[in-house]
Design an enzyme around this catalytic site. Sequence first.
Site, PDB file in Angstrom:
ATOM      1  N   SER A  95       0.827  -1.206   0.000  1.00 22.34           N
ATOM      2  CA  SER A  95       0.000   0.000   0.000  1.00 22.34           C
ATOM      3  C   SER A  95       0.866   1.263   0.000  1.00 22.34           C
ATOM      4  CB  SER A  95      -0.963  -0.001   1.184  1.00 22.34           C
ATOM      5  OG  SER A  95      -0.277  -0.181   2.399  1.00 22.34           O
ATOM      6  N   GLU A  96       2.034   1.213   0.641  1.00 22.26           N
ATOM      7  CA  GLU A  96       2.991   2.313   0.526  1.00 22.26           C
ATOM      8  C   GLU A  96       4.420   1.793   0.517  1.00 22.26           C
ATOM      9  OE1 GLU A  96      -0.374   5.011   1.458  1.00 22.26           O
ATOM     10  OE2 GLU A  96       0.274   3.138   2.377  1.00 22.26           O
ATOM     11  N   THR A  97       5.271   2.513  -0.198  1.00 18.18           N
ATOM     12  CA  THR A  97       6.720   2.341  -0.115  1.00 18.18           C
ATOM     13  C   THR A  97       7.308   3.687   0.285  1.00 18.18           C
ATOM     14  OG1 THR A  97       6.791   0.558  -1.748  1.00 18.18           O
ATOM     15  CG2 THR A  97       8.824   1.801  -1.388  1.00 18.18           C
TER      16      THR A  97
END
Length: 268
Positions: A45-47
Amino acid sequence: MRIRVVDAFADRPFGGNPAGVCLLEAGEWPDAAWMQAVAAEMKHSETAFAKPAPDGEADWDLRWFTPAKEVVLCGHATLATVHAMAADGLVTGKVSFATLSGVLIAEVDDGWITLDFPVNRPIAVAVPDGLSDALGVEPEAVYITGELRDLLVVLPDEQTVRDLEPNLEAVAAITRREGIRGLTVTAPSAEYDFISRFFAPGSGIPEDPVTGSAHTGLAPYWAERLGRDELVGYQASARGGVVRVTSAADRVYLKGQAVTVLDGELLV
């Protein structure tokens, strides 16, 4: 370049919310299109990408990318970043980050990480057109969460939150129309103080496992409703995760743990 996957808001592998973490050397940011491509490849969902800050405003610069876009605030990827830094001996107490949401502070203490985030106080709004049909349930109340501008949707009870199967295509259309990132559904919980789930299909996240940033709106809502500033929330995704929150004036403190599950080398 070294890249890690860290399960945030988890005390064991394969729980909580996985985030990619790249700790960069001092200097200019890599090209934004390249960071976006890395995030799309990672599919989490996020990096997060962090590098030492050059101007003294904060210790580090920090940016977050979903598989589809850059975002202004992300709790679990920040926690994951601090966990990776602590593992490398880069932080032993407090550390500050310059971000699109201003300077954020985190603190490491005996395996726990506390994030100091700006509050996103909920503002009551009318139920957006089509939302009840998209969720398959009539909300008790709907709010916009401060500058973060997520929808916070209050549902009747815990089981309704757990059983919810929203029409994600319709949710994406509503969030794009309203100019918001996504929506949180929440209700009181028997085991915890509150329960929640978070959906952001318009940002490339059908359902987020554990959403730290969403708790900057959940914390003040539940603190006012329950009459207590220190609360424990559970995000009831398939992976699930516990977020301990403290609501304090214009700040929200999020507390959790993290586990590194992958440590490798990016070849491009």
